[in-house]
Design a protein around this motif. Sequence first.
Motif, short mmCIF file in Angstrom:
data_model
loop_
_atom_site.label_atom_id
_atom_site.label_comp_id
_atom_site.label_asym_id
_atom_site.label_seq_id
_atom_site.Cartn_x
_atom_site.Cartn_y
_atom_site.Cartn_z
N MET A 16 0.85 -1.19 0.00
CA MET A 16 0.00 0.00 0.00
C MET A 16 0.89 1.24 0.00
O MET A 16 1.84 1.34 0.78
CB MET A 16 -0.92 0.00 1.23
CG MET A 16 -1.88 1.18 1.28
SD MET A 16 -3.00 1.11 2.70
CE MET A 16 -3.95 -0.35 2.28
N PRO A 17 0.62 2.23 -0.86
CA PRO A 17 1.47 3.41 -0.94
C PRO A 17 1.34 4.27 0.31
O PRO A 17 0.33 4.27 1.00
CB PRO A 17 0.94 4.14 -2.17
CG PRO A 17 -0.49 3.71 -2.27
CD PRO A 17 -0.51 2.28 -1.82
N ASP A 18 2.42 5.02 0.61
CA ASP A 18 2.39 5.94 1.73
C ASP A 18 1.33 7.00 1.52
O ASP A 18 1.15 7.53 0.42
CB ASP A 18 3.75 6.63 1.89
CG ASP A 18 4.80 5.70 2.48
OD1 ASP A 18 4.42 4.61 2.97
OD2 ASP A 18 5.99 6.06 2.45
N SER A 19 0.62 7.33 2.58
CA SER A 19 -0.33 8.43 2.55
C SER A 19 0.29 9.63 3.26
O SER A 19 1.42 9.58 3.76
CB SER A 19 -1.62 8.02 3.25
OG SER A 19 -1.43 7.95 4.67
N SER A 20 -0.49 10.71 3.36
CA SER A 20 0.01 11.90 4.05
C SER A 20 0.18 11.64 5.54
O SER A 20 0.92 12.35 6.22
CB SER A 20 -0.94 13.08 3.84
OG SER A 20 -2.18 12.87 4.50
N ARG A 21 -0.50 10.61 6.06
CA ARG A 21 -0.36 10.28 7.47
C ARG A 21 0.94 9.51 7.74
O ARG A 21 1.30 9.32 8.91
CB ARG A 21 -1.57 9.46 7.94
CG ARG A 21 -2.90 10.15 7.67
CD ARG A 21 -4.08 9.35 8.21
NE ARG A 21 -4.17 9.44 9.66
CZ ARG A 21 -4.79 10.41 10.31
NH1 ARG A 21 -5.36 11.40 9.64
NH2 ARG A 21 -4.84 10.42 11.62
N ASP A 22 1.60 9.07 6.66
CA ASP A 22 2.84 8.31 6.80
C ASP A 22 4.08 9.17 6.59
O ASP A 22 4.97 9.21 7.43
CB ASP A 22 2.85 7.13 5.82
CG ASP A 22 1.70 6.17 6.03
OD1 ASP A 22 1.44 5.83 7.19
OD2 ASP A 22 1.07 5.80 5.04
N THR A 23 4.14 9.85 5.45
CA THR A 23 5.33 10.60 5.09
C THR A 23 4.95 11.89 4.37
O THR A 23 3.85 12.02 3.81
CB THR A 23 6.25 9.79 4.14
OG1 THR A 23 5.54 9.57 2.90
CG2 THR A 23 6.64 8.46 4.76
N ALA A 24 5.91 12.84 4.35
CA ALA A 24 5.71 14.07 3.60
C ALA A 24 5.62 13.78 2.11
O ALA A 24 4.87 14.43 1.37
CB ALA A 24 6.85 15.05 3.88
N GLU A 25 6.37 12.80 1.64
CA GLU A 25 6.31 12.41 0.22
C GLU A 25 4.93 11.86 -0.12
O GLU A 25 4.41 12.09 -1.20
CB GLU A 25 7.39 11.39 -0.10
CG GLU A 25 8.82 11.92 -0.05
CD GLU A 25 9.32 12.16 1.38
OE1 GLU A 25 8.72 11.59 2.34
OE2 GLU A 25 10.28 12.93 1.55
N GLY A 26 4.34 11.11 0.83
CA GLY A 26 2.99 10.60 0.61
C GLY A 26 1.95 11.70 0.52
O GLY A 26 0.91 11.52 -0.12
N ALA A 27 2.26 12.86 1.13
CA ALA A 27 1.37 14.02 1.03
C ALA A 27 1.56 14.77 -0.27
O ALA A 27 0.74 15.63 -0.62
CB ALA A 27 1.60 14.96 2.20
N GLY A 28 2.65 14.48 -0.99
CA GLY A 28 2.91 15.16 -2.25
C GLY A 28 3.95 16.25 -2.18
O GLY A 28 4.20 16.93 -3.17
N TRP A 29 4.58 16.44 -1.00
CA TRP A 29 5.62 17.46 -0.88
C TRP A 29 6.90 16.98 -1.55
O TRP A 29 7.05 15.81 -1.88
CB TRP A 29 5.88 17.80 0.58
CG TRP A 29 4.71 18.39 1.31
CD1 TRP A 29 4.04 17.85 2.36
CD2 TRP A 29 4.08 19.65 1.04
NE1 TRP A 29 3.03 18.67 2.77
CE2 TRP A 29 3.03 19.79 1.98
CE3 TRP A 29 4.30 20.66 0.10
CZ2 TRP A 29 2.20 20.91 2.01
CZ3 TRP A 29 3.47 21.77 0.14
CH2 TRP A 29 2.44 21.89 1.08
N GLY A 30 7.84 17.91 -1.69
CA GLY A 30 9.10 17.58 -2.35
C GLY A 30 9.02 17.92 -3.84
O GLY A 30 8.25 18.78 -4.26
N THR A 31 9.81 17.23 -4.63
CA THR A 31 9.85 17.50 -6.08
C THR A 31 9.64 16.20 -6.86
O THR A 31 10.50 15.79 -7.65
CB THR A 31 11.19 18.14 -6.48
OG1 THR A 31 12.26 17.29 -6.03
CG2 THR A 31 11.32 19.53 -5.88
N PRO A 32 8.52 15.53 -6.66
CA PRO A 32 8.26 14.29 -7.39
C PRO A 32 7.86 14.57 -8.84
O PRO A 32 7.64 15.72 -9.24
CB PRO A 32 7.12 13.64 -6.62
CG PRO A 32 6.40 14.80 -5.99
CD PRO A 32 7.44 15.82 -5.69
#
Length: 500
Positions: A1-17
Amino acid sequence: MPDSSRDTAEGAGWGTPEPGVYEELMPRRVEKLSWLNPKTLWPARNGLLASWFGDPTGSTRGRWVEQRLAAGAPADAVVRRDDPDDFSFMVIGDTGEGDAPQYAVVPGFLQVGQDTSFAVLASDVVYPVGGADDYGTKFYRPYKDYPAPIYAIPGNHDWYEDLQGFMREFCDAPPLTPRAAPRRFSRAWLRSLLWHTPGTPDEQRLAEARQSRSAPGQRAVQPGPYWAIDAGPVRIIGIDTGLLGTVDAEQGRWLREVSKGERPKVLITGTPLYVDAEYHPCPIEGGGGTVDDIVRDPGHHYVAAIGGDIHNYQRYPVRVDGRTVQYVVAGGGGAFMHATHTIPPVTVAGVREKDFRCYPLRGDSLAFYSRLYGRRLRLPRFFTLTDAQATAVIAERLGIPPTRAQGEPAPITPRTRLVAALLGAGRRPGRASRLRLPVRKTYTQLFSPGSATYSPPFFKCFLRLDVTPGSIRLRCFSATGNRKQELDPPVEDEVIIPLR
């Protein structure tokens, strides 16, 4: 299951994906909706006029219902489907701005919803005024590849042209005959002097747009602006709360009638009953009580009430007479994002903060709005908070642990505290800051749509409900606009709702 915003900042969409492919779905030219533009504000004046001079929504709705009955719609407004006892459906609310945030939801929505039986659009199908000419880019084009029928309930914006576009596209209804002129100098006469009426739609453009959802399996002609759907073991009831968030007496009587019986029920409403840690039971005109009175009646067997209008996700599990009713806000389907960081610690109807869920998380909401204000006021170095800084200051102001696990907590500085205070983070009920920038109502009415971000993360969402004879599995999926979350949308919240 992919990380959600409750798991990581990347799962929330932050950073430069990697950005998603949603832009390939959009028209070449997209008009960015701005409520600062008088060309947008003036046609959308009917809500204000209704609050000043009386709301004609109930009588207009009654005329639409009479027209549909004369055309052969079922008298009880119930759609009886032949779905099996195990089936799934989608719910997505407040979709129709026709820009990047709406289209960013589409790839994940199609991915998650590919095997579902139907979808329901919950409120504000088309902005700004529900015009028929906008249905091509704001309804038909984005959902052309969804293979199943789409039902809808109107929001207040769909009513800004007396529901003409909505009734035409979802009910195959011709325009209503003009009313007789009201008595001179009456409130209705004063209202009519300024009332916005729909123009003549471009028939050729509309016909071309309809072709994109013309497959037999995609068609659904619904009985009217409010309806019930019997599907598998449940009844799904959609109500129309009009311009001002109320239900007329005739619709209230219908709602009581279709709510009877032991079949478990899910309500879909244009305005949520619990939102932002407040209770809004939705009055029924003519002294008919409230919509929530009907939901709470143990003889009606409601298990959930899902509302649009507010552009985020919230869930309140409320204990009612020994059972739990899930009250859900699900308006994050495409329009600009309403803040969640302004929601105070939750203490409503026995629901406490530990039971409450929202998306975006409050820290992500604060970080998102700090960037908006930084750009709008051209003070990015002062206003912009990282997701870690926003998460830390939210935890301090609300007195709750950080929702997202992270490494070393970000230091809380005088600047982060000041920015959080200016943006209304964690405001306690009844305590208004002397110096606070508009975020909740004024900002979202004026600045927020005009400041909508057109690059990820968008913090949009949609629901999938999987029904069995014994339960409903409700999941909230996120749409950030990033490619990773397009391919495998994260689950931001999940609850199993027992039916027996």
